[in-house]
Design a protein around this motif. Structure first.
Motif, PDB file in Angstrom:
ATOM      1  N   ARG A 117      -8.895   9.055  -6.303  1.00  0.00           N
ATOM      2  CA  ARG A 117      -7.813   8.946  -5.322  1.00  0.00           C
ATOM      3  C   ARG A 117      -6.552   8.474  -6.019  1.00  0.00           C
ATOM      4  N   ALA A 130      -3.220   6.389  -4.905  1.00  0.00           N
ATOM      5  CA  ALA A 130      -2.982   5.530  -3.738  1.00  0.00           C
ATOM      6  C   ALA A 130      -1.634   4.812  -3.773  1.00  0.00           C
ATOM      7  N   PRO A 131      -0.540   5.545  -3.729  1.00  0.00           N
ATOM      8  CA  PRO A 131       0.755   4.845  -3.728  1.00  0.00           C
ATOM      9  C   PRO A 131       1.047   4.239  -2.359  1.00  0.00           C
ATOM     10  N   SER A 132       1.906   3.222  -2.329  1.00  0.00           N
ATOM     11  CA  SER A 132       2.411   2.800  -1.022  1.00  0.00           C
ATOM     12  C   SER A 132       3.678   3.618  -0.785  1.00  0.00           C
ATOM     13  N   ASP A 181      -1.321   3.806   0.774  1.00  0.00           N
ATOM     14  CA  ASP A 181      -1.535   2.372   0.988  1.00  0.00           C
ATOM     15  C   ASP A 181      -0.333   1.842   1.771  1.00  0.00           C
ATOM     16  N   TYR A 203      -3.017  -5.675  -0.221  1.00  0.00           N
ATOM     17  CA  TYR A 203      -3.584  -4.453  -0.800  1.00  0.00           C
ATOM     18  C   TYR A 203      -5.088  -4.518  -1.113  1.00  0.00           C
ATOM     19  N   SER A 248      -8.106  -1.580  -0.069  1.00  0.00           N
ATOM     20  CA  SER A 248      -8.340  -0.675  -1.199  1.00  0.00           C
ATOM     21  C   SER A 248      -9.837  -0.589  -1.515  1.00  0.00           C
ATOM     22  N   ARG A 252      -5.890   4.299 -12.520  1.00  0.00           N
ATOM     23  CA  ARG A 252      -4.598   3.755 -12.100  1.00  0.00           C
ATOM     24  C   ARG A 252      -3.935   3.067 -13.283  1.00  0.00           C
ATOM     25  N   HIS A 257      -3.075  -3.057 -13.110  1.00  0.00           N
ATOM     26  CA  HIS A 257      -4.149  -3.445 -12.188  1.00  0.00           C
ATOM     27  C   HIS A 257      -5.399  -3.979 -12.896  1.00  0.00           C
TER      28      HIS A 257
HETATM   29  N1  GLU Z   1      -1.203   0.903  -3.779  1.00  0.00           N
HETATM   30  C1  GLU Z   1      -1.580   0.478  -5.088  1.00  0.00           C
HETATM   31  C2  GLU Z   1      -0.430   0.693  -6.048  1.00  0.00           C
HETATM   32  O1  GLU Z   1       0.408   1.528  -5.766  1.00  0.00           O
HETATM   33  C3  GLU Z   1      -2.779   1.254  -5.529  1.00  0.00           C
HETATM   34  C4  GLU Z   1      -3.453   0.754  -6.730  1.00  0.00           C
HETATM   35  C5  GLU Z   1      -4.811   1.368  -6.870  1.00  0.00           C
HETATM   36  O2  GLU Z   1      -4.849   2.530  -7.286  1.00  0.00           O
HETATM   37  O3  GLU Z   1      -5.790   0.747  -6.541  1.00  0.00           O
HETATM   38  O4  GLU Z   1      -0.317   0.022  -7.042  1.00  0.00           O
END
Ligand code: GLU
Length: 457
Positions: A6, A8-10, A42, A194, A198, A212, A216
């Protein structure tokens, strides 16, 4: 199990080339493993997330060639997170805290002066029912922290607790859970940060590989503990290096720097963006791939370097030129039609000019030159003017064949004694108004005899 990834941007801004790197790493990984790609937004931060940004992100991803199997929005899944909260509370690994940000700040300072790591000291676990009642009657609402499993029997005595994983990109990784604060999962107002949504989504959506940015890495230690607390097997993790500007600054969605939208508006081809976004900062040679299949063949997460990758927009132009120079007419046709370039001459025209332009839209200027004549009139000396008059008088009659340019300039050479630059430059200037450009042997047949004579100075 089907490989499932996946991105997963906000949705709080337009995505930039660094976000595209993450999206493409996931997409290419899915391609190479016959997997599924989930587009997850997200958007639990409702104040900053918008549907417009989510739509613009989908648009930019489609432009790059990414077509998600599924699109999900966290804001529509709150009940699922609420159920997970109840499970964590029942397992006594989620606890209520009442500190204000100022109080926490003060505590951190005190810990630092005592030489202790500035992590949360779990003071909330020592609150008596009376103290809790007092906070509540004062109108304070709790926020909720996840109790990290970094102790044997007394949470106030954390011990070094290593979490290990074999990172797809970075190899063996270790995070010590005792070096981290218990993360806040739920804010005072009941909204989610988050971390919990997640992990819950990664479980619920069957995500097998989380790929990612390396910002992270530390979160992963916490998240692995959370997967386990929710009774799930953690997925495989891969953390790629981040892109920075040439001067070393990070890219930000909010500033719009190097957004996919701005690169598209600059006339950069999607495969130039994708090739550089994926290959920069890896041991692979940075070269323009023609499509994502070809790029997937050069993609190996383990070949990604661990240090930040500097991204030079000039490299995009180099890759773009290569793609344009090699673009077949079939590939260009529909886009040329949109630019007003169509008809019988469109194909020979494209083949003549593609090697001399940086962007597809640059073809328009050449199309105008060919259909309407030079856009700027060149100034000629008397001598050159006489030469050109003589030359135009020697223009062969139609029908022309493929050697008309050679035949014509052969005759001019013979009649005037000029050769090389003094012969070709005045002709180029008279015909196109420019000192450089596509081969005149290709352009002349496109102008035709009448069109050529109309350019006689
Ligand atoms: N929303 C998170 C971000 O943009 C997602 C990070 C992830 O992939 O878990 O950094």
């Amino acid at each position: 199990m089907t490989v499932t990834v996946r991105f997963a941007p906000s949705p709080t801004g337009r995505i930039h080339i660094g976000n595209a790197r993450t999206a493409l790493f996931n997409w290419l990984f899915a391609m190479n493993n016959k997997g599924r790609y989930i587009q997850r937004f997200d958007d639990t931060d409702i104040a900053r997330s918008t549907q417009e940004f989510a739509d613009s992100i989908l648009y930019d991803l489609h432009w790059l060639g990414i077509f998600p199997d599924v699109t999900e929005y966290q804001s529509r899944r709150v009940e699922i997170y609420d159920a997970a909260v109840e499970r964590l509370k029942a397992a006594r690994v989620l606890y209520a805290c009442y500190e204000t940000p100022e109080e926490l700040d003060l505590r951190r300072k005190v810990r630092r002066t005592r030489g202790l790591p500035p992590v949360y000291g779990r003071e909330a676990l020592t609150l008596t029912p009376e103290q809790v009642a007092e906070y509540e009657s004062d109108g304070r609402r709790p926020h909720w922290r996840f109790l990290l499993p970094n102790f044997t029997s007394d949470p106030l005595q954390p011990e070094r607790t290593e979490v290990h994983w074999n990172d797809l990109v970075r190899g063996e990784e270790t995070v010590d859970l005792a070096s981290l604060s218990d993360p806040v999962l739920v804010r005072e107002d009941g909204t989610y940060l988050y971390t919990l949504p997640s992990v819950v989504d990664d479980i619920e959506m069957g995500v097998t590989h989380v790929i990612r940015g390396d910002d992270h890495v530390t979160n992963t230690g916490v998240q692995i503990a959370l997967f386990q607390a929710l009774g799930a097997e953690p997925p495989v993790f891969g953390h790629h290096n981040l892109l920075t500007t040439v001067s070393g600054e990070g890219l930000s969605k909010r500033t719009g720097a190097l957004s996919i939208e701005s690169l598209r508006e600059d006339g950069i081809e999607p495969m130039a963006v994708a090739s550089l976004a994926v290959l920069v900062g890896t041991s692979e040679n940075v070269a323009a791939a023609h499509d994502l299949n070809e790029l997937a063949g050069h993609f190996d997460p383990a070949a990604t370097s661990k240090s930040a990758a500097k991204f030079d927009p000039d490299e995009l132009f180099v890759l773009n030129r290569t793609l344009i120079h090699q673009m077949s007419f079939e590939e260009a046709r529909d886009r040329l039609i949109v630019l007003g370039i169509s008809g019988d001459k469109a194909e020979p025209f494209w083949l003549a000019v593609r090697g001399n332009i940086d962007r597809l839209s640059d073809a328009v200027a050449w199309w105008r030159i060919l259909s309407d004549g030079p856009q700027e009139q060149a100034e000629f000396s008397g001598e050159d003017r006489d030469f050109l008059h003589q030359a135009f008088d020697l223009l062969p009659e139609e029908p022309w064949n493929g050697s008309v340019w050679k035949d014509w300039t052969g005759k001019i050479k013979e009649a005037t004694g000029r050769k090389g630059k003094p012969l070709f430059m005045p002709l180029r200037l008279a015909l196109t108004g420019r000192t450089s450009g596509p081969e005149l042997s290709d352009l002349l047949p496109l102008m035709g005899r009448e069109g050529t004579l109309a350019r006689r100075p």
